[in-house]
Enzyme design. Sequence first.
Site, PDB file in Angstrom:
ATOM      1  N   SER A 123      -3.970  53.008  78.831  1.00  0.00           N
ATOM      2  CA  SER A 123      -3.890  51.875  79.759  1.00  0.00           C
ATOM      3  C   SER A 123      -2.505  51.242  79.683  1.00  0.00           C
ATOM      4  CB  SER A 123      -4.944  50.830  79.402  1.00  0.00           C
ATOM      5  OG  SER A 123      -6.233  51.407  79.337  1.00  0.00           O
ATOM      6  N   ASN A 124      -1.947  50.896  80.838  1.00  0.00           N
ATOM      7  CA  ASN A 124      -0.586  50.361  80.876  1.00  0.00           C
ATOM      8  C   ASN A 124      -0.542  48.835  80.925  1.00  0.00           C
ATOM      9  OD1 ASN A 124       1.325  52.500  80.728  1.00  0.00           O
ATOM     10  ND2 ASN A 124       0.658  53.196  82.752  1.00  0.00           N
ATOM     11  N   HIS A 179       7.109  53.426  76.809  1.00  0.00           N
ATOM     12  CA  HIS A 179       6.675  54.242  77.941  1.00  0.00           C
ATOM     13  C   HIS A 179       7.031  53.434  79.180  1.00  0.00           C
ATOM     14  CE1 HIS A 179       4.436  56.649  80.718  1.00  0.00           C
ATOM     15  NE2 HIS A 179       3.485  55.744  80.898  1.00  0.00           N
ATOM     16  N   THR A 232      -0.323  58.166  89.488  1.00  0.00           N
ATOM     17  CA  THR A 232      -0.084  59.353  88.676  1.00  0.00           C
ATOM     18  C   THR A 232      -1.267  59.530  87.742  1.00  0.00           C
ATOM     19  OG1 THR A 232       0.980  58.348  86.730  1.00  0.00           O
ATOM     20  CG2 THR A 232       2.357  58.688  88.664  1.00  0.00           C
TER      21      THR A 232
END
Length: 318
Positions: A123-124, A179, A232
């Site tokens: 999870s971002n 990231h 993505t």
Amino acid sequence: MKKTSNKVVLIGAGAVGTSFMYAAINQGVAENYVLIDAFPQAAEGNALDLADTMAVLPTSFTSIKAGNYADCGDADVIVITAGRPQKEGETRLDMVAGNAIIMKSIAEEVKKSGFKGITVIASNPVDVLTYVYQKVTGFDEHKVIGSGTTLDSARLRRLVADKLKVSAQSVNAFLAGEHGDSSVAVWSHATVMEKPIFKYIEEGKISQAELDQIREDAVHMAYKIIELKRATFYGIGVCLTRIVKAVLRDEMVTLMVGAKLNGEFNNKDVYTGVPAIIGKDGWSEIINWDLTKKEQEQFNASCSTLKESIAKAEVAIK
């Protein structure tokens, strides 16, 4: 078919989560799978859809179902992909407050289940949310793994390979740190067919300017994909499968995952993308590379960027 104890629970049955699940069942990673989602119908529908593969896969699995947090109690690995997706023009760090609140609620439910296994998070913003999850649960930091720069490094390898016209699997090149936009290309440790990348520069086969552009292209690949198709998910799905497979098979392989620094790379108290050994107990050791002065400065800056976002996340979850 012999049933094993390998059980993987996915939290977040969206595009990233189901891409991971599809890759995992095709590679025969586990025997039993459970999908959990804030929208139970999505979990149930995806479980039924994926179950249709059981009769035709060369290496099948025992069960797949929609479930709830009680299913986490006896799981070997939990993979978390839940959270709102990155929007066009948005950085991963722009998502921090909202997704930190979601991650806190997930962490509390997982802890309540009695889970004792390994957690893998995508999870971002993944570095920040991995930190949040570990802090809220209080789990052993070695048992909490972020996807880190596994995908970023895969992108870098492919782009270098395209330029030099070799297989991507012949390239060892790495992005470390966040990231995201501040990740660092560690060219000092990059090789192609076991030959250092600087030798290719000396031979005129590639230039530093071209490597710099490749780094930019790799770092911004997500933006390009999101612009073209809004999200993505295939690449990260396979990368998550690689990490989970290393855990379940106790491979003790080195991957560019999100691990918590405790002085390695001259930084501490931050999860970020670094080379770490992955096995049944999570990440056991960070491989502490010697970086060039420029790479170290860039890595320090990346960690500082993440710590600023961690501070925002901590405010959000109070």
